[in-house]
Enzyme design. Sequence first.
Site, PDB file in Angstrom:
ATOM      1  N   ASP A   1       4.463   9.928   8.954  1.00 22.26           N
ATOM      2  CA  ASP A   1       5.916  10.244   8.725  1.00 22.26           C
ATOM      3  C   ASP A   1       6.511  11.557  10.041  1.00 22.26           C
ATOM      4  O   ASP A   1       7.535  12.383   9.103  1.00 22.26           O
ATOM      5  CB  ASP A   1       6.106  10.872   7.335  1.00 22.26           C
ATOM      6  CG  ASP A   1       5.284   9.584   5.843  1.00 22.26           C
ATOM      7  OD1 ASP A   1       5.405   8.843   6.775  1.00 22.26           O
ATOM      8  OD2 ASP A   1       4.927  10.259   5.044  1.00 22.26           O
TER       9      ASP A   1
ATOM     10  N   GLY B   1       5.536   2.970   7.178  1.00 22.04           N
ATOM     11  CA  GLY B   1       6.461   2.985   6.541  1.00 22.04           C
ATOM     12  C   GLY B   1       8.280   4.008   8.000  1.00 22.04           C
ATOM     13  O   GLY B   1       8.122   4.585   7.836  1.00 22.04           O
ATOM     14  N   HIS B   2       8.199   2.814   8.813  1.00 20.88           N
ATOM     15  CA  HIS B   2       8.805   3.059   9.566  1.00 20.88           C
ATOM     16  C   HIS B   2      10.953   2.941   9.489  1.00 20.88           C
ATOM     17  O   HIS B   2      10.982   1.812   9.721  1.00 20.88           O
ATOM     18  CB  HIS B   2       8.985   2.537  11.106  1.00 20.88           C
ATOM     19  CG  HIS B   2       7.199   3.119  11.051  1.00 20.88           C
ATOM     20  ND1 HIS B   2       6.537   2.858  12.501  1.00 20.88           N
ATOM     21  CD2 HIS B   2       6.337   3.687  11.019  1.00 20.88           C
ATOM     22  CE1 HIS B   2       5.378   3.158  12.574  1.00 20.88           C
ATOM     23  NE2 HIS B   2       4.790   3.526  11.184  1.00 20.88           N
TER      24      HIS B   2
ATOM     25  N   GLN C   1       0.609   5.342  11.115  1.00 15.96           N
ATOM     26  CA  GLN C   1      -0.056   6.738  10.346  1.00 15.96           C
ATOM     27  C   GLN C   1       0.267   7.715  11.566  1.00 15.96           C
ATOM     28  O   GLN C   1       1.335   8.008  12.140  1.00 15.96           O
ATOM     29  CB  GLN C   1      -1.408   6.316  10.200  1.00 15.96           C
ATOM     30  CG  GLN C   1      -1.469   5.224   9.095  1.00 15.96           C
ATOM     31  CD  GLN C   1      -1.042   4.026   9.511  1.00 15.96           C
ATOM     32  OE1 GLN C   1      -1.604   3.168   9.317  1.00 15.96           O
ATOM     33  NE2 GLN C   1      -0.185   3.526   8.791  1.00 15.96           N
TER      34      GLN C   1
HETATM   35  P1  IMO Z   1       2.918   6.483   8.564  1.00 16.32           P
HETATM   36  O1  IMO Z   1       3.325   5.108  10.161  1.00 16.32           O
HETATM   37  C1  IMO Z   1       1.927   9.034   5.764  1.00 16.32           C
HETATM   38  C2  IMO Z   1      -2.358   8.388   4.551  1.00 16.32           C
HETATM   39  C3  IMO Z   1      -1.977   7.449   2.705  1.00 16.32           C
HETATM   40  C4  IMO Z   1      -3.448   8.587   2.659  1.00 16.32           C
HETATM   41  C5  IMO Z   1      -4.314   8.140   3.585  1.00 16.32           C
HETATM   42  C6  IMO Z   1      -5.117   6.490   3.104  1.00 16.32           C
HETATM   43  O2  IMO Z   1       5.012   5.228   8.363  1.00 16.32           O
HETATM   44  O3  IMO Z   1       3.698   7.582   9.493  1.00 16.32           O
HETATM   45  P2  IMO Z   1      -4.260   4.345   3.510  1.00 16.32           P
HETATM   46  O4  IMO Z   1      -3.095   3.148   2.379  1.00 16.32           O
HETATM   47  O5  IMO Z   1      -4.210   4.420   4.697  1.00 16.32           O
HETATM   48  O6  IMO Z   1      -5.513   3.659   2.728  1.00 16.32           O
HETATM   49  O7  IMO Z   1      -4.112   5.080   2.703  1.00 16.32           O
HETATM   50  O8  IMO Z   1      -3.017   7.575   4.824  1.00 16.32           O
HETATM   51  N1  IMO Z   1      -1.092   7.313   5.151  1.00 16.32           N
HETATM   52  C7  IMO Z   1      -0.050   7.615   5.726  1.00 16.32           C
HETATM   53  N2  IMO Z   1       0.527   8.363   5.022  1.00 16.32           N
HETATM   54  N3  IMO Z   1       2.038   7.733   6.689  1.00 16.32           N
HETATM   55  C8  IMO Z   1       2.181   6.457   6.964  1.00 16.32           C
HETATM   56  O9  IMO Z   1       2.375   5.948   7.870  1.00 16.32           O
HETATM   57  C9  IMO Z   1       0.662   6.218   5.972  1.00 16.32           C
HETATM   58  N4  IMO Z   1       0.150   5.685   6.205  1.00 16.32           N
HETATM   59  C10 IMO Z   1      -1.849   6.059   5.175  1.00 16.32           C
HETATM   60  O10 IMO Z   1      -0.911   8.296   1.443  1.00 16.32           O
HETATM   61  O11 IMO Z   1      -3.408   9.694   2.198  1.00 16.32           O
HETATM   62 MG    MG Z   2       6.521   6.732   6.836  1.00 14.60          MG
END
Ligand code: IMO
Ligand code: MG
Length: 418
Positions: A16, A43-44, A212
């Site tokens: 994020d 979530g982009h 992530q």
């Molecule tokens: P973007 O690409 C923020 C976090 C989840 C959880 C951990 C594991 O938008 O930056 P998962 O569903 O991947 O097995 O969850 O990773 N998480 C993210 N946090 N932004 C994301 O994606 C995330 N994708 C997974 O909240 O702590």
């Molecule tokens: Mg996101």
Amino acid sequence: MKGGGALVIVGLQWGDEGKGKVSYLLSRRASYVVRYQGGANAGHTVVVGQRRMKFHMLPAGSAAGAAPCIAAGCVIDVRRVLEELELLKQLGHGDRLYISHAANVVLEEHKALDAHMEEARGSPIGTTRQGIGPAYADRALRAGIRVEDLTDSKLLDSKLRLITKLHGCERLTSSEELAQTAGSLAKYVADIPVLLNDAIRNGEHIVLEGAQGTLLDIDHGTYPYVTSSNTVAGAACASCGLSPRFIESVVGVAKAYATRVGSGPFPTEELGGEGQLLREAGGEYGTTTGRPRRVGWLDLPLLRYACMLNGVEWIALTKLDVLASVEKIKVCVAYVVDDGEISIASPHMLARGSVKPVYEEFSSWNKLSTEEARHIAAKGWDELPTTMREYVESIEKMLGIPIRLASIGEETGLEVWR
Ligand code: IMO
Ligand code: MG
């Protein structure tokens, strides 16, 4: 002919960071933009004028016109891919998508297993429940369903049987239905390594859009509170079938403060009123799950480590506008540990013991109206509020890495290049 190359965009915190906007900006001159890991846990967001677009499966940079690719290292939510493809068509970008035959498919069974695992754990990870961990587990077990299997309902049926047997879970997917929905993906299947290597040979440029963040990397993050893939820039080469020789640049995206969704260590977390102010001003609620994000201050020891892991050439610092909601800004410049102070820290050490952040304080700035932000963006760096410039310059100095892009609003256009 001058050779082309690839630029990697990587999140430097816990996700994020604003990768969507940065990818949009950097993809404007790229031929292709590629998602190389993760799935619909991402979530982009891209905001262009009045239009707010959210991407979970397709790279956000495709909204800028670069052709979207999904490489082998991703786990795919078929329904989301089809929805987002529609969105791109509405934007006038035609019917283009290149998807790896080797990418694995996330099933309803994986989502159910994700929820089940969370409930079974003493201390839940707080996953997005998108089935990410179980889908990657089946891939490693060589039981996964790959994109190339989707048109063969007999093969699908035998693979689905294996998966339900392995996990002792209820069968939720009908092979006929899956073959039918996913059949529409067949025409987009491509040999991603050949596509991208050819493009580079022809002098074209490619953006590799990470999902992530570095601190959620399965090997380098705060295990077990991580995602199930390698999120570091190095993972892009393996997933895309590109030699590291073709990576021209690595751009790190960092938010001007810090957030985290889900459980796990967060040394600079701000549990008081200022955290709440930042959460509201920054709209810090999950794009994928709607959960309130945990909020805190910029953490330089972790950021230095993340920059090292990725070999970051320059940083895009985002959401500076949000810091106007507090009067004093804190930045963690070092940690106090048992045997003194350290200025660089691996996420791994957070899981093992407690660290005490050492903070430096900075003065904030007045909230900018959209008009003011537009004016500043048009005029450039020197027009930024003095205290904001001081904040960015101090961070840059403390990190020893240039901050070339400062984002002062969600909308594309509200940013300053240096
Ligand atoms: P973007 O690409 C923020 C976090 C989840 C959880 C951990 C594991 O938008 O930056 P998962 O569903 O991947 O097995 O969850 O990773 N998480 C993210 N946090 N932004 C994301 O994606 C995330 N994708 C997974 O909240 O702590
Ligand atoms: Mg996101």
